[in-house]
Write a protein that holds these residues in place. Structure first.
Motif, short mmCIF file in Angstrom:
data_model
loop_
_atom_site.label_atom_id
_atom_site.label_comp_id
_atom_site.label_asym_id
_atom_site.label_seq_id
_atom_site.Cartn_x
_atom_site.Cartn_y
_atom_site.Cartn_z
N ASN A 77 54.77 -53.95 -28.55
CA ASN A 77 54.44 -54.26 -27.16
C ASN A 77 53.75 -53.08 -26.47
O ASN A 77 52.84 -53.27 -25.66
N PHE A 78 54.20 -51.89 -26.80
CA PHE A 78 53.60 -50.69 -26.22
C PHE A 78 52.14 -50.57 -26.64
O PHE A 78 51.25 -50.29 -25.83
N ILE A 79 51.87 -50.80 -27.91
CA ILE A 79 50.51 -50.74 -28.43
C ILE A 79 49.62 -51.78 -27.77
O ILE A 79 48.45 -51.54 -27.47
N LYS A 80 50.18 -52.96 -27.51
CA LYS A 80 49.42 -54.03 -26.87
C LYS A 80 49.25 -53.81 -25.37
O LYS A 80 48.52 -54.55 -24.71
N GLY A 81 49.95 -52.83 -24.83
CA GLY A 81 49.89 -52.59 -23.38
C GLY A 81 50.79 -53.51 -22.60
O GLY A 81 50.67 -53.61 -21.37
N ASN A 82 51.72 -54.19 -23.30
CA ASN A 82 52.63 -55.13 -22.64
C ASN A 82 53.85 -54.40 -22.09
O ASN A 82 55.00 -54.70 -22.43
N VAL A 83 53.60 -53.41 -21.28
CA VAL A 83 54.68 -52.64 -20.66
C VAL A 83 54.34 -52.44 -19.18
O VAL A 83 53.19 -52.64 -18.76
N CYS A 84 55.34 -52.04 -18.43
CA CYS A 84 55.15 -51.78 -17.00
C CYS A 84 54.03 -50.75 -16.82
O CYS A 84 54.01 -49.73 -17.49
N LYS A 85 53.10 -51.03 -15.97
CA LYS A 85 51.94 -50.19 -15.66
C LYS A 85 50.83 -50.29 -16.70
O LYS A 85 49.83 -49.57 -16.62
N GLY A 86 51.00 -51.15 -17.72
CA GLY A 86 49.91 -51.39 -18.66
C GLY A 86 49.75 -50.34 -19.74
O GLY A 86 50.68 -49.60 -20.05
N ASP A 87 48.55 -50.25 -20.28
CA ASP A 87 48.26 -49.39 -21.43
C ASP A 87 48.47 -47.91 -21.10
O ASP A 87 47.85 -47.37 -20.18
N TRP A 88 49.33 -47.25 -21.89
CA TRP A 88 49.64 -45.84 -21.66
C TRP A 88 48.41 -44.97 -21.79
O TRP A 88 48.20 -44.01 -21.03
N PHE A 89 47.56 -45.27 -22.75
CA PHE A 89 46.39 -44.44 -23.02
C PHE A 89 45.36 -44.55 -21.89
O PHE A 89 44.80 -43.53 -21.45
N ASP A 90 45.11 -45.75 -21.41
CA ASP A 90 44.19 -45.93 -20.28
C ASP A 90 44.75 -45.26 -19.03
O ASP A 90 44.02 -44.62 -18.27
N PHE A 91 46.04 -45.42 -18.84
CA PHE A 91 46.71 -44.81 -17.68
C PHE A 91 46.55 -43.29 -17.73
O PHE A 91 46.12 -42.66 -16.75
N THR A 92 46.91 -42.71 -18.86
CA THR A 92 46.84 -41.25 -19.00
C THR A 92 45.41 -40.76 -18.88
O THR A 92 45.14 -39.71 -18.27
N HIS A 93 44.48 -41.53 -19.45
CA HIS A 93 43.07 -41.12 -19.41
C HIS A 93 42.54 -41.03 -17.99
O HIS A 93 41.70 -40.17 -17.67
#
Length: 210
Positions: A77-93
């Motif tokens: 789910n994390f890899i798919k971005g199915n978490v609160c606030k969406g994709d971790w990588f896009d967010f961090t970027h």
């Protein structure tokens, strides 16, 4: 949030917004911003414990674990971005691109945990405060995970949100993922991790998470 910034009523504020969703006033007023990134593998562990302890179904947090609630499915789910606030990588970027802005201090939880006094001093300097060595030591001692967990005013959400006796602040350690993720899960995540860092030109970020 935006109105309080405009009116100057906030001294500090915590947010989970991506940079481009921050109110325009934050940029126009040159507000000091601290961004803390954390090893995404530890983020997955933290999310899983947080969701398990969250009793209020109105927020829909449990969908982040999937049907089985296993670490393997949580990673999927994390890899798919199915978490609160969406994709971790896009967010961090979104924040990584601003890391050299004079009003942004970008650092990692791992760096802060390894040298807490150094980062107390660095944050104070960034915010234009001058602290004595004694004050740095005092702030460092007052902000350990143990001390913060003991502070009842911020240590839990209350029985409406978490199971009785559970605390919002758990272990606060770095590298906890090594004790719970299988070799297969680590390999699956690492393949995606390095691919996304390359795609976003964020390979340097990995050095922050050591």
């Amino acid at each position: 949030f935006a109105s309080n910034i405009r009116e100057g009523t906030f001294r500090t504020a915590k947010t989970h917004l991506q940079y481009h969703f921050m109110p325009d006033d934050v940029q126009h007023k040159n507000v000091k911003m601290l961004y803390v990134v954390r090893d995404p593998r530890d983020v997955i562990i933290s999310i899983k414990h947080f969701v398990n302890d969250f009793t209020d179904s109105r927020f829909g947090f449990r969908r982040q674990l999937g049907e089985s609630g296993t670490y393997s499915e949580a990673i999927d789910n994390f890899i798919k971005g199915n978490v609160c606030k969406g994709d971790w990588f896009d967010f961090t970027h979104s924040w990584w691109k601003r890391r050299n802005d004079p009003n942004v201090l970008f650092y990692s939880y791992e760096q802060m945990a390894a040298e807490p006094a150094v980062y107390v001093s660095k944050i104070a300097q960034f915010c234009e405060y001058t602290l004595t060595g004694e004050e740095v030591a005092g702030v460092t001692a007052a902000t350990t995970v143990t001390r913060v967990r003991e502070a009842t005013s911020v240590g839990h959400f209350g029985e409406d949100f978490t199971k009785e006796g559970d605390k919002f602040f758990r272990k606060g350690v770095s590298g906890g993922w090594k004790d719970v993720l299988s070799e297969e899960d680590v390999m699956k995540f690492d393949e995606y991790y390095w691919r996304r860092l390359r795609e976003l030109d964020m390979l340097e970020l990995d050095s922050y998470l050591k």
